[in-house]
Scaffold this motif. Sequence first.
Motif, PDB file in Angstrom:
ATOM      1  N   SER A  46      56.176  19.729   4.062  1.00 34.50           N
ATOM      2  CA  SER A  46      57.493  19.087   3.902  1.00 34.50           C
ATOM      3  C   SER A  46      57.890  19.031   2.434  1.00 34.50           C
ATOM      4  N   GLU A  65      51.629  14.901  -5.991  1.00 34.10           N
ATOM      5  CA  GLU A  65      50.747  14.924  -4.821  1.00 34.10           C
ATOM      6  C   GLU A  65      49.533  14.040  -5.144  1.00 34.10           C
ATOM      7  N   THR A  74      48.868  19.571   6.575  1.00 36.58           N
ATOM      8  CA  THR A  74      49.275  20.952   6.279  1.00 36.58           C
ATOM      9  C   THR A  74      48.099  21.897   6.074  1.00 36.58           C
ATOM     10  N   GLY A  78      46.127  23.628  13.157  1.00 37.98           N
ATOM     11  CA  GLY A  78      45.694  24.749  13.994  1.00 37.98           C
ATOM     12  C   GLY A  78      46.291  26.080  13.568  1.00 37.98           C
ATOM     13  N   GLN A  80      49.168  27.202  14.233  1.00 37.06           N
ATOM     14  CA  GLN A  80      50.019  27.770  15.287  1.00 37.06           C
ATOM     15  C   GLN A  80      51.473  27.627  14.848  1.00 37.06           C
ATOM     16  N   ALA A 216      51.754   8.521  -5.980  1.00 33.18           N
ATOM     17  CA  ALA A 216      52.878   7.607  -6.263  1.00 33.18           C
ATOM     18  C   ALA A 216      52.447   6.216  -5.814  1.00 33.18           C
ATOM     19  N   VAL A 375      54.296  22.891  11.645  1.00 35.04           N
ATOM     20  CA  VAL A 375      54.169  24.028  10.726  1.00 35.04           C
ATOM     21  C   VAL A 375      55.547  24.647  10.471  1.00 35.04           C
TER      22      VAL A 375
HETATM   23  C1  LIG Z   1      44.272  18.831  13.105  1.00 34.49           C
HETATM   24  C2  LIG Z   1      45.761  19.141  13.139  1.00 34.49           C
HETATM   25  C3  LIG Z   1      46.188  20.245  13.845  1.00 34.49           C
HETATM   26  C4  LIG Z   1      47.574  20.554  13.868  1.00 34.49           C
HETATM   27  N1  LIG Z   1      47.955  21.727  14.412  1.00 34.49           N
HETATM   28  C5  LIG Z   1      49.249  22.132  14.319  1.00 34.49           C
HETATM   29  C6  LIG Z   1      49.629  23.429  14.748  1.00 34.49           C
HETATM   30  O1  LIG Z   1      48.791  24.251  15.130  1.00 34.49           O
HETATM   31  N2  LIG Z   1      50.954  23.760  14.699  1.00 34.49           N
HETATM   32  C7  LIG Z   1      51.894  22.880  14.229  1.00 34.49           C
HETATM   33  O2  LIG Z   1      53.095  23.215  14.237  1.00 34.49           O
HETATM   34  N3  LIG Z   1      51.547  21.657  13.735  1.00 34.49           N
HETATM   35  C8  LIG Z   1      50.258  21.275  13.753  1.00 34.49           C
HETATM   36  N4  LIG Z   1      49.868  20.068  13.214  1.00 34.49           N
HETATM   37  C9  LIG Z   1      50.901  19.219  12.586  1.00 34.49           C
HETATM   38  C10 LIG Z   1      51.288  19.729  11.184  1.00 34.49           C
HETATM   39  O3  LIG Z   1      50.141  20.064  10.469  1.00 34.49           O
HETATM   40  C11 LIG Z   1      52.072  18.627  10.447  1.00 34.49           C
HETATM   41  O4  LIG Z   1      53.181  18.236  11.225  1.00 34.49           O
HETATM   42  C12 LIG Z   1      52.583  19.076   9.089  1.00 34.49           C
HETATM   43  O5  LIG Z   1      51.579  19.719   8.333  1.00 34.49           O
HETATM   44  C13 LIG Z   1      53.113  17.877   8.305  1.00 34.49           C
HETATM   45  O6  LIG Z   1      53.357  18.270   6.976  1.00 34.49           O
HETATM   46  P1  LIG Z   1      53.790  17.191   5.907  1.00 34.49           P
HETATM   47  O7  LIG Z   1      53.977  17.879   4.634  1.00 34.49           O
HETATM   48  O8  LIG Z   1      54.940  16.410   6.439  1.00 34.49           O
HETATM   49  O9  LIG Z   1      52.554  16.173   5.834  1.00 34.49           O
HETATM   50  P2  LIG Z   1      51.101  16.418   5.215  1.00 34.49           P
HETATM   51  O10 LIG Z   1      50.704  17.822   5.275  1.00 34.49           O
HETATM   52  O11 LIG Z   1      50.189  15.417   5.839  1.00 34.49           O
HETATM   53  O12 LIG Z   1      51.294  16.113   3.681  1.00 34.49           O
HETATM   54  C14 LIG Z   1      51.515  14.832   3.168  1.00 34.49           C
HETATM   55  C15 LIG Z   1      51.002  14.840   1.744  1.00 34.49           C
HETATM   56  O13 LIG Z   1      51.515  13.687   1.080  1.00 34.49           O
HETATM   57  C16 LIG Z   1      50.524  13.234   0.203  1.00 34.49           C
HETATM   58  N5  LIG Z   1      50.811  11.828  -0.099  1.00 34.49           N
HETATM   59  C17 LIG Z   1      50.790  10.775   0.753  1.00 34.49           C
HETATM   60  N6  LIG Z   1      51.108   9.639   0.100  1.00 34.49           N
HETATM   61  C18 LIG Z   1      51.340   9.999  -1.190  1.00 34.49           C
HETATM   62  C19 LIG Z   1      51.691   9.269  -2.356  1.00 34.49           C
HETATM   63  N7  LIG Z   1      51.832   7.934  -2.338  1.00 34.49           N
HETATM   64  N8  LIG Z   1      51.853   9.942  -3.514  1.00 34.49           N
HETATM   65  C20 LIG Z   1      51.700  11.303  -3.563  1.00 34.49           C
HETATM   66  N9  LIG Z   1      51.352  12.025  -2.482  1.00 34.49           N
HETATM   67  C21 LIG Z   1      51.176  11.391  -1.316  1.00 34.49           C
HETATM   68  C22 LIG Z   1      49.223  13.448   0.958  1.00 34.49           C
HETATM   69  O14 LIG Z   1      48.109  13.497   0.077  1.00 34.49           O
HETATM   70  C23 LIG Z   1      49.483  14.768   1.662  1.00 34.49           C
HETATM   71  O15 LIG Z   1      49.018  15.888   0.940  1.00 34.49           O
HETATM   72  C24 LIG Z   1      48.518  19.701  13.202  1.00 34.49           C
HETATM   73  C25 LIG Z   1      48.063  18.577  12.511  1.00 34.49           C
HETATM   74  C26 LIG Z   1      46.699  18.300  12.458  1.00 34.49           C
HETATM   75  C27 LIG Z   1      46.217  17.091  11.685  1.00 34.49           C
END
Ligand SMILES: Cc1cc2nc3c(=O)[nH]c(=O)nc-3n(C[C@H](O)[C@H](O)[C@H](O)COP(=O)(O)OP(=O)(O)OC[C@H]3O[C@@H](n4cnc5c(N)ncnc54)[C@H](O)[C@@H]3O)c2cc1C
Length: 431
Positions: A46, A65, A74, A78, A80, A216, A375
């Motif tokens: 995101s 981060e 992220t 999986g 996918q 943060a 993803v």
């Molecule tokens: C085991 C697993 C399998 C999955 N499989 C799939 C799949 O196959 N296909 C699919 O579409 N989706 C899948 N998902 C869901 C997908 O991975 C997530 O929806 C997506 O990665 C979310 O991305 P994000 O950037 O919003 O959050 P995240 O990737 O969780 O990133 C959030 C980031 O914010 C950082 N952060 C948090 N608080 C702070 C702060 N105060 N200051 C600075 N940084 C901070 C964290 O350290 C982290 O790096 C899966 C999830 C998991 C856990």
Amino acid sequence: MLLRPLKETREHTASYYAATLGTHTVYPSLQDTVDADVCVVGGGFSGVSTALHLVEKGYSVVLVEANRIGWGATGRNGGQLIGGLSTEPETFEAKFGREGVAAAWRMGVEAVEIVKQRIEKYHIDCDLQFGYCDVALKPRHMTSFAETLKSQQDKGYPYKMRLVPRDELRTMIHSDRYLGGLYNEGFGQLHPLKLCVGEAAAAARLGARIFEHSRATRIVRGQLPEVHTEQGLVRANSVVVCGDAYLGDLVPELSSRNLPASSFIIATEPLGDRAKTVMNSSLAVCDLRWALDYFRISIDGRMLFGGACNYTGLAPGDITETMRKKMLWVFPQLADVKIDYTWGGQIGISMNRIPQVGRLSDNIFYAQGYSGHGVAPTHLMGKIVAEAVDRKPERLDMFAAYSHMPFPGGKWLRQPLYALGMLYYRTLDFL
Ligand SMILES: Cc1cc2nc3c(=O)[nH]c(=O)nc-3n(C[C@H](O)[C@H](O)[C@H](O)COP(=O)(O)OP(=O)(O)OC[C@H]3O[C@@H](n4cnc5c(N)ncnc54)[C@H](O)[C@@H]3O)c2cc1C
């Protein structure tokens, strides 16, 4: 079953993805005060997608981060690559009519296109392959596939989709468990950590300033909001909060709307020629249960088998054994295979399953709550938030129109109450 919290460090979790990431940039931690048009909090799909869309538009961006780029869901998922928005497009009909349904459907297709374009444009080597199959464990799953196929065809889905009968499915996935499938050439699989790190590198080349190990700790709202980190400060015109399930207490009104659920993956040793006796290696697969299994063969021939979603956010006492049993239920022929990696992560779940994208104030935006299906949608939401920062908020407003209600029970009770509620849905898996 004994449950426990997942152990975490501030480095990438010890997964197959971290082990095969290869050389990559290590970004400094923020040590002083910096100014930017936009400060992005969180370096998962995101945050990185938002930052990349913004620098492409010419904005100056600082991304902070807490740990490493791709450290959260992220870099652990999986892999996918699935289109759609984790809720049916029809969800948008009550507020936005048929045009809302059509717009939501188009966005679900666009989400995958953005990932494809990013990979092509920035030459990101992340093992992308196309070919995906939903598989049926119950006759009602096949009925649901037939409805999905018709609905997709009626809407003009541009990729090949078809129902796969049981006998043919057995030639693609060598398991007796499934009654048939729904094949989709427009979805696929990739190495998510390589993708995110590659996108961050592209954003940095275009001028984004990225800081790792820079949590943060406080956001001060106002005309020129401030993001305080462990050792520094970012002053920006706008802030975008992308911490998803790992956000903790930084913005309690966001955490109360987005519950962490855990999910787990094992990666076997490389299977070599045996991979052919397991499944077609260019397929990514999910079943249709609430607590679903998802699996695929990695580019180096390992079975990556995931599932065991737990709505308490906790982990089973022995994750490897829990996941091995699940894998052997589908593929008993892998009984003698060694498990090289085991890991888990937190998924942000929103109550109505609509991705939560909106504003906390005029200049503070957020994106979270993809409910296990992030993803591709994270890439779309990054684009939509960047449009809103760029004063084109129409698409963000469509999602912001949903109240993203908090889970009941307050900080301490909401997780157990929700886990209890989800037990009901998990019992439906057995019917
Ligand atoms: C085991 C697993 C399998 C999955 N499989 C799939 C799949 O196959 N296909 C699919 O579409 N989706 C899948 N998902 C869901 C997908 O991975 C997530 O929806 C997506 O990665 C979310 O991305 P994000 O950037 O919003 O959050 P995240 O990737 O969780 O990133 C959030 C980031 O914010 C950082 N952060 C948090 N608080 C702070 C702060 N105060 N200051 C600075 N940084 C901070 C964290 O350290 C982290 O790096 C899966 C999830 C998991 C856990």
